[in-house]
Design a protein around this motif. Structure first.
Motif, PDB file in Angstrom:
ATOM      1  N   GLN A   1      21.995  42.241   9.387  1.00 13.47           N
ATOM      2  CA  GLN A   1      22.656  41.124   8.712  1.00 13.47           C
ATOM      3  C   GLN A   1      21.741  39.904   8.727  1.00 13.47           C
ATOM      4  O   GLN A   1      21.163  39.563   9.751  1.00 13.47           O
ATOM      5  CB  GLN A   1      23.975  40.779   9.393  1.00 13.47           C
ATOM      6  CG  GLN A   1      25.094  41.775   9.171  1.00 13.47           C
ATOM      7  CD  GLN A   1      26.402  41.281   9.753  1.00 13.47           C
ATOM      8  OE1 GLN A   1      26.427  40.396  10.604  1.00 13.47           O
ATOM      9  NE2 GLN A   1      27.498  41.853   9.309  1.00 13.47           N
ATOM     10  N   SER A   2      21.630  39.269   7.584  1.00 15.72           N
ATOM     11  CA  SER A   2      20.894  38.010   7.498  1.00 15.72           C
ATOM     12  C   SER A   2      21.306  37.320   6.210  1.00 15.72           C
ATOM     13  O   SER A   2      21.984  37.908   5.363  1.00 15.72           O
ATOM     14  CB  SER A   2      19.376  38.241   7.518  1.00 15.72           C
ATOM     15  OG  SER A   2      18.986  39.014   6.397  1.00 15.72           O
ATOM     16  N   LYS A   3      20.887  36.086   6.058  1.00 15.84           N
ATOM     17  CA  LYS A   3      21.170  35.380   4.810  1.00 15.84           C
ATOM     18  C   LYS A   3      20.280  35.978   3.733  1.00 15.84           C
ATOM     19  O   LYS A   3      19.054  35.880   3.783  1.00 15.84           O
ATOM     20  CB  LYS A   3      20.899  33.888   4.967  1.00 15.84           C
ATOM     21  CG  LYS A   3      21.243  33.082   3.721  1.00 15.84           C
ATOM     22  CD  LYS A   3      21.062  31.585   3.948  1.00 15.84           C
ATOM     23  CE  LYS A   3      21.445  30.803   2.700  1.00 15.84           C
ATOM     24  NZ  LYS A   3      21.324  29.331   2.901  1.00 15.84           N
ATOM     25  N   GLN A   4      20.882  36.597   2.745  1.00 15.72           N
ATOM     26  CA  GLN A   4      20.136  37.264   1.675  1.00 15.72           C
ATOM     27  C   GLN A   4      20.050  36.351   0.457  1.00 15.72           C
ATOM     28  O   GLN A   4      21.057  35.796   0.013  1.00 15.72           O
ATOM     29  CB  GLN A   4      20.813  38.585   1.284  1.00 15.72           C
ATOM     30  CG  GLN A   4      21.105  39.529   2.433  1.00 15.72           C
ATOM     31  CD  GLN A   4      19.839  40.054   3.104  1.00 15.72           C
ATOM     32  OE1 GLN A   4      18.729  39.928   2.584  1.00 15.72           O
ATOM     33  NE2 GLN A   4      20.001  40.645   4.272  1.00 15.72           N
ATOM     34  N   CYS A   5      18.842  36.205  -0.073  1.00 20.68           N
ATOM     35  CA  CYS A   5      18.630  35.384  -1.259  1.00 20.68           C
ATOM     36  C   CYS A   5      17.893  36.194  -2.317  1.00 20.68           C
ATOM     37  O   CYS A   5      16.908  36.872  -2.008  1.00 20.68           O
ATOM     38  CB  CYS A   5      17.825  34.122  -0.910  1.00 20.68           C
ATOM     39  SG  CYS A   5      18.740  32.929   0.096  1.00 20.68           S
ATOM     40  N   PHE A   6      18.375  36.118  -3.546  1.00 21.21           N
ATOM     41  CA  PHE A   6      17.796  36.872  -4.655  1.00 21.21           C
ATOM     42  C   PHE A   6      17.408  35.916  -5.776  1.00 21.21           C
ATOM     43  O   PHE A   6      18.015  34.867  -5.952  1.00 21.21           O
ATOM     44  CB  PHE A   6      18.812  37.889  -5.192  1.00 21.21           C
ATOM     45  CG  PHE A   6      18.934  39.133  -4.352  1.00 21.21           C
ATOM     46  CD1 PHE A   6      19.215  39.052  -2.995  1.00 21.21           C
ATOM     47  CD2 PHE A   6      18.787  40.378  -4.912  1.00 21.21           C
ATOM     48  CE1 PHE A   6      19.320  40.186  -2.211  1.00 21.21           C
ATOM     49  CE2 PHE A   6      18.890  41.522  -4.147  1.00 21.21           C
ATOM     50  CZ  PHE A   6      19.164  41.431  -2.787  1.00 21.21           C
TER      51      PHE A   6
ATOM     52  N   GLU B   1      15.392  30.618  -9.619  1.00 22.53           N
ATOM     53  CA  GLU B   1      16.371  29.917  -8.785  1.00 22.53           C
ATOM     54  C   GLU B   1      16.962  30.885  -7.767  1.00 22.53           C
ATOM     55  O   GLU B   1      17.400  31.979  -8.120  1.00 22.53           O
ATOM     56  CB  GLU B   1      17.493  29.356  -9.661  1.00 22.53           C
ATOM     57  CG  GLU B   1      18.607  28.679  -8.888  1.00 22.53           C
ATOM     58  CD  GLU B   1      19.785  28.320  -9.781  1.00 22.53           C
ATOM     59  OE1 GLU B   1      20.801  27.857  -9.234  1.00 22.53           O
ATOM     60  OE2 GLU B   1      19.681  28.503 -11.006  1.00 22.53           O
ATOM     61  N   PRO B   2      16.993  30.516  -6.482  1.00 24.81           N
ATOM     62  CA  PRO B   2      17.543  31.441  -5.479  1.00 24.81           C
ATOM     63  C   PRO B   2      19.066  31.499  -5.532  1.00 24.81           C
ATOM     64  O   PRO B   2      19.739  30.493  -5.772  1.00 24.81           O
ATOM     65  CB  PRO B   2      17.063  30.839  -4.153  1.00 24.81           C
ATOM     66  CG  PRO B   2      16.881  29.390  -4.438  1.00 24.81           C
ATOM     67  CD  PRO B   2      16.439  29.297  -5.876  1.00 24.81           C
ATOM     68  N   HIS B   3      19.586  32.707  -5.316  1.00 21.13           N
ATOM     69  CA  HIS B   3      21.030  32.941  -5.226  1.00 21.13           C
ATOM     70  C   HIS B   3      21.261  33.592  -3.871  1.00 21.13           C
ATOM     71  O   HIS B   3      20.794  34.705  -3.633  1.00 21.13           O
ATOM     72  CB  HIS B   3      21.504  33.839  -6.365  1.00 21.13           C
ATOM     73  CG  HIS B   3      21.186  33.302  -7.731  1.00 21.13           C
ATOM     74  ND1 HIS B   3      22.056  32.500  -8.446  1.00 21.13           N
ATOM     75  CD2 HIS B   3      20.076  33.432  -8.498  1.00 21.13           C
ATOM     76  CE1 HIS B   3      21.493  32.170  -9.610  1.00 21.13           C
ATOM     77  NE2 HIS B   3      20.295  32.725  -9.656  1.00 21.13           N
ATOM     78  N   CYS B   4      21.999  32.908  -2.997  1.00 18.71           N
ATOM     79  CA  CYS B   4      22.054  33.317  -1.591  1.00 18.71           C
ATOM     80  C   CYS B   4      23.474  33.639  -1.135  1.00 18.71           C
ATOM     81  O   CYS B   4      24.462  33.135  -1.683  1.00 18.71           O
ATOM     82  CB  CYS B   4      21.476  32.214  -0.704  1.00 18.71           C
ATOM     83  SG  CYS B   4      19.775  31.757  -1.100  1.00 18.71           S
ATOM     84  N   SER B   5      23.539  34.460  -0.101  1.00 21.06           N
ATOM     85  CA  SER B   5      24.830  34.756   0.524  1.00 21.06           C
ATOM     86  C   SER B   5      25.276  33.541   1.340  1.00 21.06           C
ATOM     87  O   SER B   5      24.453  32.812   1.908  1.00 21.06           O
ATOM     88  CB  SER B   5      24.709  35.983   1.435  1.00 21.06           C
ATOM     89  OG  SER B   5      23.734  35.776   2.448  1.00 21.06           O
ATOM     90  N   SER B   6      26.579  33.347   1.404  1.00 23.11           N
ATOM     91  CA  SER B   6      27.105  32.196   2.137  1.00 23.11           C
ATOM     92  C   SER B   6      27.186  32.466   3.637  1.00 23.11           C
ATOM     93  O   SER B   6      27.468  31.554   4.424  1.00 23.11           O
ATOM     94  CB  SER B   6      28.494  31.820   1.591  1.00 23.11           C
ATOM     95  OG  SER B   6      29.379  32.919   1.708  1.00 23.11           O
TER      96      SER B   6
END
Length: 206
Positions: free
Chosen positions: A130-135, A167-172
């Motif tokens: 688990q980690s903050k994922q950014c796409f 632009e990054p799209h990340c998990s909260s």
């Protein structure tokens, strides 16, 4: 004398010695004498010759290796990856056919350079921890909607992603799963954060 000429003489001398067996004595003597003369010329300046050859070969090998690496990298970055193994996921009453990207290289390429995707097709990214994922959407040609998913299948947050953007799209929050679908897919089917996906990755049957 140039290194190439020296190599030519050495090759001739070697050929002479390798073919001397079985010849009459007089012919053998002539061949050996001729070969020895060529070897003497070759080794007049052995250090200089070997230094020259070493530099030429090193330069050639370095150039070849760089060209090969550049070619491989360019090919990897300019083409979609082959279809990956799939898993069936459930979202409400809808089945999703999701390709499974579980390795770092598969994560890196993702859906880059794909030009279309089936209505209920997608790609699920599976990470080890688990980690903050950014796409982002660099080299991705189709618009996507992304869901960041908890270990139990709960959708944490959703986001829309436009093609060819960085632009990054990340998990909260930290997650292990990310599901990419066609743009507007979750919205169209009234699937919102807090709802659960089902299927093998989440330990629930589908």
């Amino acid at each position: 004398m140039e290194a190439v000429e020296r190599l030519g003489l050495w090759s001739q001398a070697r050929y002479s010695f390798e073919h001397v067996r079985g010849q009459p004595h007089t012919q053998t003597t002539n061949v050996v004498n001729n070969a020895e003369a060529k070897i003497a010329i070759v080794f007049q300046e052995p250090q200089q010759m070997m230094t020259s050859l070493s530099r030429k070969w090193a330069a050639w090998l370095a150039t070849g290796a760089l060209t090969l690496c550049t070619s491989i990298t360019a090919n990897a970055q300019d083409a979609a990856q082959p279809p990956l193994p799939t898993v069936t996921l459930g979202a409400s009453f809808i089945n999703i056919k999701a390709e499974v990207a579980s390795r770092p290289r598969e994560h890196q390429i993702g859906l880059m350079f794909r030009t279309n995707m089936g209505n209920n097709d997608g790609m699920i990214f599976v990470f080890e921890q688990q980690s903050k994922q950014c796409f982002w959407m660099k080299n991705t040609l189709i618009p996507l909607q992304v869901a960041f998913v908890d270990d139990d299948g709960t959708i944490v947050n959703l986001d829309e992603m436009k093609p060819q953007t960085t632009e990054p799209h990340c998990s909260s929050k930290p997650v292990r799963y990310v599901l990419e679908m066609n743009t507007g897919w979750f919205t169209k089917h009234a699937i919102k954060p807090g709802m659960k996906l089902t299927g093998a990755p989440f330990g629930t049957p589908r």
